[in-house]
Design a protein around this motif. Structure first.
Motif, PDB file in Angstrom:
ATOM      1  N   ASP A 157      -4.747  -4.466  -2.729  1.00  0.00           N
ATOM      2  CA  ASP A 157      -4.194  -3.546  -2.774  1.00  0.00           C
ATOM      3  C   ASP A 157      -5.365  -2.046  -3.009  1.00  0.00           C
ATOM      4  OD1 ASP A 157      -1.988  -4.097  -2.011  1.00  0.00           O
ATOM      5  OD2 ASP A 157      -1.051  -4.326  -4.114  1.00  0.00           O
ATOM      6  N   LEU A 158      -6.323  -2.415  -3.984  1.00  0.00           N
ATOM      7  CA  LEU A 158      -7.455  -1.854  -4.696  1.00  0.00           C
ATOM      8  C   LEU A 158      -8.128  -1.205  -3.327  1.00  0.00           C
ATOM      9  CD1 LEU A 158      -7.789  -2.952  -7.469  1.00  0.00           C
ATOM     10  CD2 LEU A 158      -6.676  -1.146  -7.431  1.00  0.00           C
TER      11      LEU A 158
ATOM     12  N   ASN B 214      -7.297   4.030   2.215  1.00  0.00           N
ATOM     13  CA  ASN B 214      -6.262   5.575   2.299  1.00  0.00           C
ATOM     14  C   ASN B 214      -7.288   6.950   1.688  1.00  0.00           C
ATOM     15  OD1 ASN B 214      -4.186   4.963   3.764  1.00  0.00           O
ATOM     16  ND2 ASN B 214      -2.995   3.230   2.363  1.00  0.00           N
ATOM     17  N   ASP B 215      -7.485   6.970   0.848  1.00  0.00           N
ATOM     18  CA  ASP B 215      -8.543   7.605   0.103  1.00  0.00           C
ATOM     19  C   ASP B 215      -9.542   8.406   0.882  1.00  0.00           C
ATOM     20  OD1 ASP B 215      -6.157   7.054  -2.258  1.00  0.00           O
ATOM     21  OD2 ASP B 215      -7.717   6.794  -3.299  1.00  0.00           O
TER      22      ASP B 215
ATOM     23  N   ARG C 175       1.553  -1.076 -11.424  1.00  0.00           N
ATOM     24  CA  ARG C 175       0.799  -2.483 -10.898  1.00  0.00           C
ATOM     25  C   ARG C 175      -0.064  -2.885 -11.934  1.00  0.00           C
ATOM     26  NH1 ARG C 175      -1.196   3.114  -7.851  1.00  0.00           N
ATOM     27  NH2 ARG C 175      -2.889   3.259  -9.481  1.00  0.00           N
TER      28      ARG C 175
ATOM     29  N   PRO D  18       0.784  -0.926   0.041  1.00  0.00           N
ATOM     30  CA  PRO D  18       0.157   0.206   0.233  1.00  0.00           C
ATOM     31  C   PRO D  18       0.721   1.138  -0.157  1.00  0.00           C
ATOM     32  CG  PRO D  18      -0.641  -2.027   1.473  1.00  0.00           C
ATOM     33  CD  PRO D  18       0.165  -1.955   1.157  1.00  0.00           C
ATOM     34  N   SER D  19       1.873   1.250   0.582  1.00  0.00           N
ATOM     35  CA  SER D  19       2.814   2.615   0.051  1.00  0.00           C
ATOM     36  C   SER D  19       3.566   2.651  -0.774  1.00  0.00           C
ATOM     37  CB  SER D  19       4.209   2.117   1.494  1.00  0.00           C
ATOM     38  OG  SER D  19       4.968   0.797   0.879  1.00  0.00           O
TER      39      SER D  19
ATOM     40  N   SER E 102       0.718   6.344  -5.882  1.00  0.00           N
ATOM     41  CA  SER E 102      -0.221   6.685  -6.154  1.00  0.00           C
ATOM     42  C   SER E 102       0.421   7.507  -7.595  1.00  0.00           C
ATOM     43  CB  SER E 102      -1.267   6.665  -5.779  1.00  0.00           C
ATOM     44  OG  SER E 102      -1.461   7.888  -4.848  1.00  0.00           O
TER      45      SER E 102
ATOM     46  N   TYR F 122      -6.819  -1.230   0.129  1.00  0.00           N
ATOM     47  CA  TYR F 122      -7.342  -0.235   1.018  1.00  0.00           C
ATOM     48  C   TYR F 122      -6.712   0.810   0.223  1.00  0.00           C
ATOM     49  CZ  TYR F 122      -3.611   0.882   4.310  1.00  0.00           C
ATOM     50  OH  TYR F 122      -2.539   0.833   5.740  1.00  0.00           O
ATOM     51  N   LYS F 123      -6.183   1.090  -0.700  1.00  0.00           N
ATOM     52  CA  LYS F 123      -5.931   2.741  -1.401  1.00  0.00           C
ATOM     53  C   LYS F 123      -7.397   3.104  -1.137  1.00  0.00           C
ATOM     54  CE  LYS F 123      -4.539   4.528  -5.803  1.00  0.00           C
ATOM     55  NZ  LYS F 123      -5.917   5.591  -5.145  1.00  0.00           N
ATOM     56  N   GLN F 124      -8.744   2.756  -1.496  1.00  0.00           N
ATOM     57  CA  GLN F 124      -9.977   3.171  -1.264  1.00  0.00           C
ATOM     58  C   GLN F 124     -10.162   3.492  -0.012  1.00  0.00           C
ATOM     59  OE1 GLN F 124     -13.129   1.078  -1.719  1.00  0.00           O
ATOM     60  NE2 GLN F 124     -14.380   2.592  -3.023  1.00  0.00           N
TER      61      GLN F 124
END
Length: 558
Positions: free
Chosen positions: A81-82, A88-89, A66, A54-55, A58, A84-86
């Motif tokens: 990953d997707l 984080n956003d 990716r 996740p780090s 982006s 986790y990114k969602q």
């Protein structure tokens, strides 16, 4: 002929061979290029890459990275990953709205607490033991069931975040609009204050300056005196001027036409005009004009007019009168005459008091009536901006109950009480007077001169006027010292005797005006000025002597 044939063959063979060589060279180049591209692609696909975390950045070429990783990596890892990114956003978005809520000083609001709680939940979610060991441990395989549960929880919190953000967006948009509106109101208010200050100063100049028509009238009257001195010899003494059985009036002014209107209005409404005596006092500059006017236009009905200058009363000097002594001081002269316009606009609340007329003896003569007219028992004081509409002889019959001053009170509710005119933070004022005491009007006052002398009120006035040399007890003017001098010695008269405000208040009812014995144009909008209020002006102009030739020549525009 043979030579020609050999040349053609040789040329044709060379052209064909060259074409074949070019063709095969192009084919070889194309093949080499595709071979290199193929090898580069294989190198990119099969070269070792670090595990996507996740780090991973982006931005920039992250999407390309990716994409290549997704071809090689575990699909569950890509899905993680997707997700986790969602998370984080949305966590970043929640923090942004929370920060803005703090900026708007909503620290105790429900929304801010919910934002903080949601941010904490999103932050703590990957740190749960079950998720951390199954999803985020390096080198471990992703458990699909755990991933599905993690995805479910993330989606629930993302849904909540979106709902909160949608609600907050509308609220914050309103907050922004409110703040912009407040800023606009503040800016407009600043402009309004400045405009009011400038407008008040302009109005003050307009009200206190001598209009061209008044100056013209005074000059023509003086010119008449110079041209025909034999017509305007001084008249002898009249016994009526000191006869206490008659009705005596005191009018102190430098405005010829205003004095004329006051006297004409009194006489025209008097039942016995020959019993009325008017004591007019003006300054030395206007005394000649005043005398010529009343010689050219004698008062109707046999009324008597005495005209004097302030200088005719020898006892009015700086050794006896505190106001004159104060006016001679350098400090007072600096207050009035040093950058007067600049100081006035800076000090809007006091600008009207920076007019030297407030220290003029014509204003303060009212405190010396017993000494000016020692043989009289009662006298009616009238300002020069009043109009009399009824017979006033009833005022001499009012029982003042031993009081000195008969006046109409002006207080209603919390307005026009002593606290508005005197400085009650000063210990002397606070000790001697009641801030809630009702104020009264100067401009039409019946004075018992015998009671005045008995109470020694002129000495009382001198005492307080001397204390106020530094203007710490009250602002300049004659009403505050009048309120002090006649405190507890004023008898309230019926309000129909005296109606005020025609020089500033456009809302006075015509019924109230028509029932009044005296109407008063106190304020800046005097009836002889262009800025006068039209609805009241005719009440004054009907007493103007329009047949007087100089009034016509000086274009009063009445």
């Amino acid at each position: 002929m043979a030579v020609a044939v050999r040349g053609i063959r040789g040329g044709g063979s060379g052209g064909i061979n060259g074409g074949l060589r070019a063709f095969f060279s192009h084919r070889i180049f194309i093949s080499a290029t595709f071979t290199l591209l193929f090898l580069a692609t294989l190198s990119a696909l099969f070269s070792p890459h670090p595990h996507h975390h996740p780090s991973l950045p982006s931005s920039g070429n992250a999407y390309v990275q990716r994409t290549f990783l997704a071809i090689k990596s575990d699909p569950l890892k890509t899905r993680l990953d997707l997700i986790y990114k969602q998370a984080n956003d949305h966590m970043t978005l929640v923090n942004a709205y929370a920060a803005y809520a703090r900026k708007l000083k909503l620290d105790i609001s429900r929304q801010l607490r919910m934002f903080d709680e949601l941010d904490k939940n999103l932050t703590d979610l990957p740190l749960k033991a079950s998720y951390k060991s199954s999803l985020f441990e390096p080198g471990s395989d992703v458990d699909e069931d755990v991933l599905r549960q993690f995805e479910k929880e993330v989606k629930e919190k993302v849904k909540v975040a979106r709902l909160m953000i949608a609600e907050a967006k509308e609220s914050y948009d309103n907050q922004i609009k409110i703040q912009k509106l407040k800023d606009t109101i503040f800016a407009v208010n600043e402009l309004l204050i400045k405009a009011k200050k400038n407008g008040a100063f302009a109005s003050l100049i307009s009200a206190k300056s001598v209009p061209k028509s008044l100056h013209c009238l005074a000059m023509r009257l003086v010119g008449e005196r110079i041209a025909h001195p034999e017509k305007y010899k001084e008249e002898g003494y009249k016994a009526e001027f000191e006869d206490p059985s008659l009705y005596h009036y005191a009018i102190f002014s430098d405005n010829v036409i205003a004095v004329s209107v006051v006297i004409r209005s009194v006489v025209k409404n008097a039942e016995e005009p020959w019993k009325h005596v008017f004591h007019v006092v003006t300054d030395k500059m206007n005394v000649a004009a005043m005398k010529v006017w009343f010689r050219m236009r004698p008062v109707e009905g046999g009324a008597h007019v005495e005209i004097n200058a302030v200088e005719d009363f020898s006892f009015l000097n700086s050794s006896y009168v505190p106001v004159l002594k104060q006016l001679e001081s350098a400090k007072m002269q600096k207050f009035y005459f040093d950058n007067q316009a600049e100081n006035a606009t800076k000090d809007g609340s006091n600008m009207k008091f920076r007019n030297p007329k407030y220290m003029s003896m014509l204003n303060h003569l009212r405190f010396y009536l017993p000494e000016m007219y020692p043989k009289l028992h009662k006298i009616l004081f009238l300002d020069d901006d009043v109009v009399v509409q009824k017979d006033l002889t009833g005022l001499w019959k009012v029982d003042l109950d031993g009081k000195v001053n008969g006046a109409v009170e002006t207080c209603f509710g919390s307005f026009h009480r002593y606290a508005q005119y005197l400085n009650f933070s000063h210990p002397l004022i606070k000790e001697r007077f009641n801030p809630k005491a009702c104020a009264w009007a100067f401009g039409m006052n019946i004075f018992d001169l015998d009671a005045w002398r008995r109470e020694k009120l002129t000495e009382h006035y001198h005492y307080w006027q001397s204390l106020n040399e530094d203007r710490t007890l009250w602002k300049l003017g004659t009403l505050p010292p009048g309120l002090i001098t006649f405190y507890s010695t004023t008898k309230s008269l019926d309000k129909s005797w005296h109606v005020l405000g025609l020089g500033y208040n456009p809302s006075i009812s015509m019924d109230e005006i028509s029932n009044a014995a005296v109407i008063h144009y106190n304020g800046n909008m005097k009836p002889w000025l262009d800025i006068a209020m039209n609805q009241y002006k005719n009440l004054w102009t009907k007493y103007v002597d329009n047949d007087m030739e100089f009034v016509q020549m000086c274009n009063f525009g009445l």
